[in-house]
Design a protein around this motif. Structure first.
Motif, mmCIF file in Angstrom:
data_model
loop_
_atom_site.group_PDB
_atom_site.id
_atom_site.type_symbol
_atom_site.label_atom_id
_atom_site.label_comp_id
_atom_site.label_asym_id
_atom_site.label_seq_id
_atom_site.Cartn_x
_atom_site.Cartn_y
_atom_site.Cartn_z
ATOM 1 N N UNK A 225 0.837 -1.200 0.000
ATOM 2 C CA UNK A 225 0.000 0.000 0.000
ATOM 3 C C UNK A 225 0.870 1.248 0.000
ATOM 4 N N UNK A 226 1.913 1.256 0.816
ATOM 5 C CA UNK A 226 2.828 2.405 0.880
ATOM 6 C C UNK A 226 3.506 2.618 -0.472
ATOM 7 N N UNK A 227 3.955 1.553 -1.100
ATOM 8 C CA UNK A 227 4.639 1.652 -2.399
ATOM 9 C C UNK A 227 3.699 2.218 -3.462
ATOM 10 N N UNK A 228 2.493 1.659 -3.549
ATOM 11 C CA UNK A 228 1.546 2.077 -4.584
ATOM 12 C C UNK A 228 1.058 3.509 -4.325
ATOM 13 N N UNK A 229 0.780 3.834 -3.062
ATOM 14 C CA UNK A 229 0.333 5.188 -2.752
ATOM 15 C C UNK A 229 1.413 6.214 -3.092
#
Length: 141
Positions: A58-62
């Motif tokens: 989630x952190x990477x995609x956000x």
């Protein structure tokens, strides 16, 4: 459990409210990603390792999407977008990112709900039911 607060006095010399008292919410501690994954694992039928993998991704995609200028809306949670701190330019023609954009930040807006019971007031999801309580450490006379 209530959010604890501590009193502080505005002592800024240029303030129009100098000498007035305010409250600041105290932080009770830190809950990190692993603790969050632990709690989620207890509430659903997914292993902690799976929760951690999803949160890490989630952190990477956000980060990717925010860097491309998207607003990210997580249903039931809220939305995130990039905000800019800029210096003014005399004219629009003179404005350049290199010269006038001096910083960036993430703006978060928690999800809100309108209810007729609240008289048409927006209720933020994360703040429903929050109560406040003065911390015993306030030794203000």
């Amino acid at each position: 459990m209530a959010v604890k607060y501590k009193l502080y006095q505005d002592n800024r010399t240029t303030s129009t409210h100098k000498g007035m008292w305010y409250a600041r919410a105290l932080v009770s501690g830190i809950k990190d990603t692993k603790t969050l994954a632990d709690q989620i694992q207890q509430n659903v039928s997914v292993k902690k390792s799976d929760v951690l993998a999803v949160l890490d991704e989630l952190v990477v995609v956000m980060s990717l999407w925010l860097g491309e200028g998207y607003r990210i809306k997580l249903d039931g949670f809220g939305s995130f977008k990039v905000g800019l701190k800029t210096k003014p330019a005399e004219t629009a023609r003179e404005f350049t990112a290199a010269k006038h954009v001096v910083g960036s930040r993430i703006n978060f807006q928690p999800e809100t709900h309108w209810t007729s019971a609240s008289g048409g007031v927006r209720n933020r999801v994360f703040l429903d039911g929050i109560t406040c309580e003065e911390t015993p450490e306030n030794a203000v006379e």
